[in-house]
Write an enzyme that holds these catalytic residues in place. Sequence first.
Site, PDB file in Angstrom:
ATOM      1  CG  ASN A 185      18.794  83.292  16.963  1.00 18.96           C
ATOM      2  OD1 ASN A 185      17.954  83.047  17.833  1.00 18.96           O
ATOM      3  ND2 ASN A 185      19.926  83.920  17.229  1.00 18.96           N
ATOM      4  N   GLY A 238      10.133  33.611  35.878  1.00 25.59           N
ATOM      5  CA  GLY A 238       9.929  34.039  37.267  1.00 25.59           C
ATOM      6  C   GLY A 238       8.540  34.618  37.441  1.00 25.59           C
ATOM      7  NE  ARG A 290      10.706  37.460  47.408  1.00 25.64           N
ATOM      8  CZ  ARG A 290      11.947  37.539  47.873  1.00 25.64           C
ATOM      9  NH1 ARG A 290      12.242  38.335  48.872  1.00 25.64           N
ATOM     10  NH2 ARG A 290      12.896  36.812  47.327  1.00 25.64           N
ATOM     11  N   GLY A 302      10.731  23.843  38.890  1.00 26.31           N
ATOM     12  CA  GLY A 302      12.140  23.870  39.298  1.00 26.31           C
ATOM     13  C   GLY A 302      13.067  24.240  38.150  1.00 26.31           C
TER      14      GLY A 302
HETATM   15  C1  UD1 Z   1      18.728  29.119  42.594  1.00 28.09           C
HETATM   16  C2  UD1 Z   1      19.668  27.928  42.789  1.00 28.09           C
HETATM   17  C3  UD1 Z   1      20.605  28.224  43.974  1.00 28.09           C
HETATM   18  C4  UD1 Z   1      21.378  29.494  43.694  1.00 28.09           C
HETATM   19  C5  UD1 Z   1      20.426  30.647  43.398  1.00 28.09           C
HETATM   20  C6  UD1 Z   1      21.225  31.829  42.896  1.00 28.09           C
HETATM   21  C7  UD1 Z   1      18.446  25.927  42.085  1.00 28.09           C
HETATM   22  C8  UD1 Z   1      17.668  24.763  42.531  1.00 28.09           C
HETATM   23  N1  UD1 Z   1      18.867  26.776  43.048  1.00 28.09           N
HETATM   24  O1  UD1 Z   1      17.937  29.234  43.749  1.00 28.09           O
HETATM   25  O2  UD1 Z   1      21.492  27.160  44.135  1.00 28.09           O
HETATM   26  O3  UD1 Z   1      22.184  29.807  44.807  1.00 28.09           O
HETATM   27  O4  UD1 Z   1      19.499  30.293  42.365  1.00 28.09           O
HETATM   28  O5  UD1 Z   1      20.393  32.929  42.764  1.00 28.09           O
HETATM   29  O6  UD1 Z   1      18.697  26.078  40.914  1.00 28.09           O
HETATM   30  N2  UD1 Z   1      13.021  29.412  37.206  1.00 28.09           N
HETATM   31  C9  UD1 Z   1      12.219  29.029  36.167  1.00 28.09           C
HETATM   32  N3  UD1 Z   1      11.371  27.993  36.349  1.00 28.09           N
HETATM   33  C10 UD1 Z   1      11.291  27.311  37.508  1.00 28.09           C
HETATM   34  C11 UD1 Z   1      12.096  27.714  38.576  1.00 28.09           C
HETATM   35  C12 UD1 Z   1      12.963  28.771  38.400  1.00 28.09           C
HETATM   36  O7  UD1 Z   1      12.273  29.624  35.095  1.00 28.09           O
HETATM   37  O8  UD1 Z   1      10.502  26.350  37.576  1.00 28.09           O
HETATM   38  C13 UD1 Z   1      13.948  30.524  37.008  1.00 28.09           C
HETATM   39  C14 UD1 Z   1      13.571  31.737  37.849  1.00 28.09           C
HETATM   40  O9  UD1 Z   1      12.785  32.642  37.089  1.00 28.09           O
HETATM   41  C15 UD1 Z   1      14.927  32.364  38.152  1.00 28.09           C
HETATM   42  C16 UD1 Z   1      15.853  31.163  38.175  1.00 28.09           C
HETATM   43  O10 UD1 Z   1      15.220  30.140  37.461  1.00 28.09           O
HETATM   44  O11 UD1 Z   1      15.336  33.233  37.127  1.00 28.09           O
HETATM   45  C17 UD1 Z   1      16.199  30.709  39.590  1.00 28.09           C
HETATM   46  O12 UD1 Z   1      15.031  30.343  40.274  1.00 28.09           O
HETATM   47  P1  UD1 Z   1      14.777  30.740  41.773  1.00 28.09           P
HETATM   48  O13 UD1 Z   1      13.470  30.221  42.187  1.00 28.09           O
HETATM   49  O14 UD1 Z   1      15.066  32.193  41.974  1.00 28.09           O
HETATM   50  O15 UD1 Z   1      15.921  29.864  42.488  1.00 28.09           O
HETATM   51  P2  UD1 Z   1      16.614  30.153  43.853  1.00 28.09           P
HETATM   52  O16 UD1 Z   1      15.787  29.566  44.944  1.00 28.09           O
HETATM   53  O17 UD1 Z   1      17.009  31.566  43.953  1.00 28.09           O
END
Ligand code: UD1
Length: 452
Positions: A363, A14, A18, A83
Site C-alpha cells: 500500500n 515524398g 506541405r 514520377g
Molecule cells: C497520383 C496518381 C493519380 C492518383 C493519385 C492518388 C500518378 C502519375 N498519379 O497522383 O492518378 O489519382 O496519386 O493519390 O501516379 N512518388 C515517389 N517518387 C516520385 C513521385 C511520387 O516516390 O517520383 C510517391 C509519392 O511520395 C507519393 C506517391 O508516389 O507517395 C504519389 O505521388 P504524388 O506526387 O502524390 O502523385 P499525385 O499527383 O497525387
Amino acid sequence: MSRRTSLTIVLAAGEGTRMRSATPKVLHQVAGEALLAHVLKAAPNGDGASLAVVVGPDHAAVSDEAKRVRPDAATFVQRQRLGTAHAVLAARDAIAGGADDLLIAFGDTPLISAATFERLRQPLRDGATLAVLGFRPADPTGYGRLLVEDGRLAAIREQADASSAERAIGLCNAGVMAFDGRRVLAILDKIGNANSKGEFYLTDAVAIVRDLGLEAIVIETGEDEVRGINTKAQLAEAEAVMQARLRRAALDAGVTMIAPDTVFLAADTTFGNDVTIEPFVVIGPGVSIADGAVIHAFSHLSQATIGKNASVGPYARLRPGTALGEGARIGNFVETKAAIIDAGAKVNHLTYIGDAHIGAAANIGAGTITCNYDGFGKHKTEIGAGAFVGSNSSLVAPVTIGAGAYIGSGSVISRDVPSDALAVARGQQSIRDGWAKRFREAKTRGKTKTAK
Ligand code: UD1
Ligand code: MG
C-alpha cells in the site's frame, strides 16, 4: 487454389513540404503509428509475400521505420523524383525477383486495408494483367481520372493532362494497383514522360496494357480508405477516420465505453473481456488491457500493461514500462514510469512511482514519491510484498523496502529497510501545552491596542 507469390512496392519518396515539418511525411503518425507503418502492416505478409519500400535520398529514418515494422522489407533509393513509374522502377531488382503479383501502394495512404489488397489480386487470378483501385471522391480535383470504355479500363488521365470532359469524370485513381508480375517490367519500361509535367506516370501503364490487347480493370472502394495525406489538416482527418474505426472495433470486441467519441486509442491497443473505458481517456501505443480492468476518466496511458480487474484513474498517467498486476489500483493524480506493480498493490493518490517494483498487496500512501533521478542517472526502488508506505514519504533510490515493512508518514527514506521493520525518518514532534491559547491571547491584546 494455388498460392501466388507477391511483391508489394510502397512508394515513400515524398518531399512532404506541405506538412511544414522537418519530419518526412510518411513518418507522421495516425493512431500512434507512422503513416508508412499502417501501409506496411496492411500489405500482404507471410509466406510468399515480399516487400520493397522506395525512399528519397535523405530519408534514412524512413528506411529504418520500414525495417522496424517489416524486417523483411528491402529498401531502394529513388535519387531524383521523376514520377511514380520511375519510383517503382527504383525497385527494379526486387521486381526482377519474379513474384506472381506486383502490388503498388503509396506510403501516405494509411487507411488502406489488407482486404483491399486481396480484392485487387483476385482479377489477376482470373486473367487480368492490371487491377487499379478506383474511388469516387467528393472532390475529384487533382486525382487521375479513370477512363472506362465498354466496361473495361482504357486509360488514366492525370488532372493536368485531362480535357474538360475528362475532368468531369468522378471515378478516380486511388493509386493502389496490382500487376501481373510476369508482364510488369515490360510494361513499365514502355512508360515515357511526354506529358505536361514531364514525369514518368505509373498511370500510363493502363493504356499500354490496353494497347497490348491485355485486360485492365477497376476495383472500387470508399474514399475513406484511400485518403492521401499531404497536409496537417488531412492528417487530422485521417486520424478521425482511424479513431472511429478503432472505437468501433473495440465496441465490437466487447469494450464498454460510455462516450466512445472522447476515447482515443492506438492502432495496437489490445483488450480482454469486459474492459470498461470511461470518457476522455487517451491511450498511446503499446497498451494492453486485460479482462475486467477499468480505466477511469481523464487517464493517459502509453506502453503499459494493465492486469485483470485492475483499476486506473481517474486522472492517472501511466508512462512507458508500467505493468499492473491483477487487481492493482492506480488512483487519481498518480504518475508511473518503468514501474512493475504486482497484484493487489494500491497506489491511490497523488504519487510518482518511477523505476520501481512494488510487491503484491503493498500500500503506497498519498503523496509518496520515488526519488529516482539524481541529476545524472536513474535508480531503482524496490518495495516488498505487503509493505505499507505512509503518506508523503520520499523514497530516495536506490533503496529497498523489505516485505511487510512499515514506513512512517512523511519519512525521507534513503537507506534500505528490512522486512517487517518500521522506519521513521522525519523531524520529532514536540508538544508545548497551552501555547496556542497564550499566543492567541497575546495577539488579541495587541490588536485591541492598535485598534484604539
Ligand atoms: C497520383 C496518381 C493519380 C492518383 C493519385 C492518388 C500518378 C502519375 N498519379 O497522383 O492518378 O489519382 O496519386 O493519390 O501516379 N512518388 C515517389 N517518387 C516520385 C513521385 C511520387 O516516390 O517520383 C510517391 C509519392 O511520395 C507519393 C506517391 O508516389 O507517395 C504519389 O505521388 P504524388 O506526387 O502524390 O502523385 P499525385 O499527383 O497525387
Ligand atoms: Mg498525392
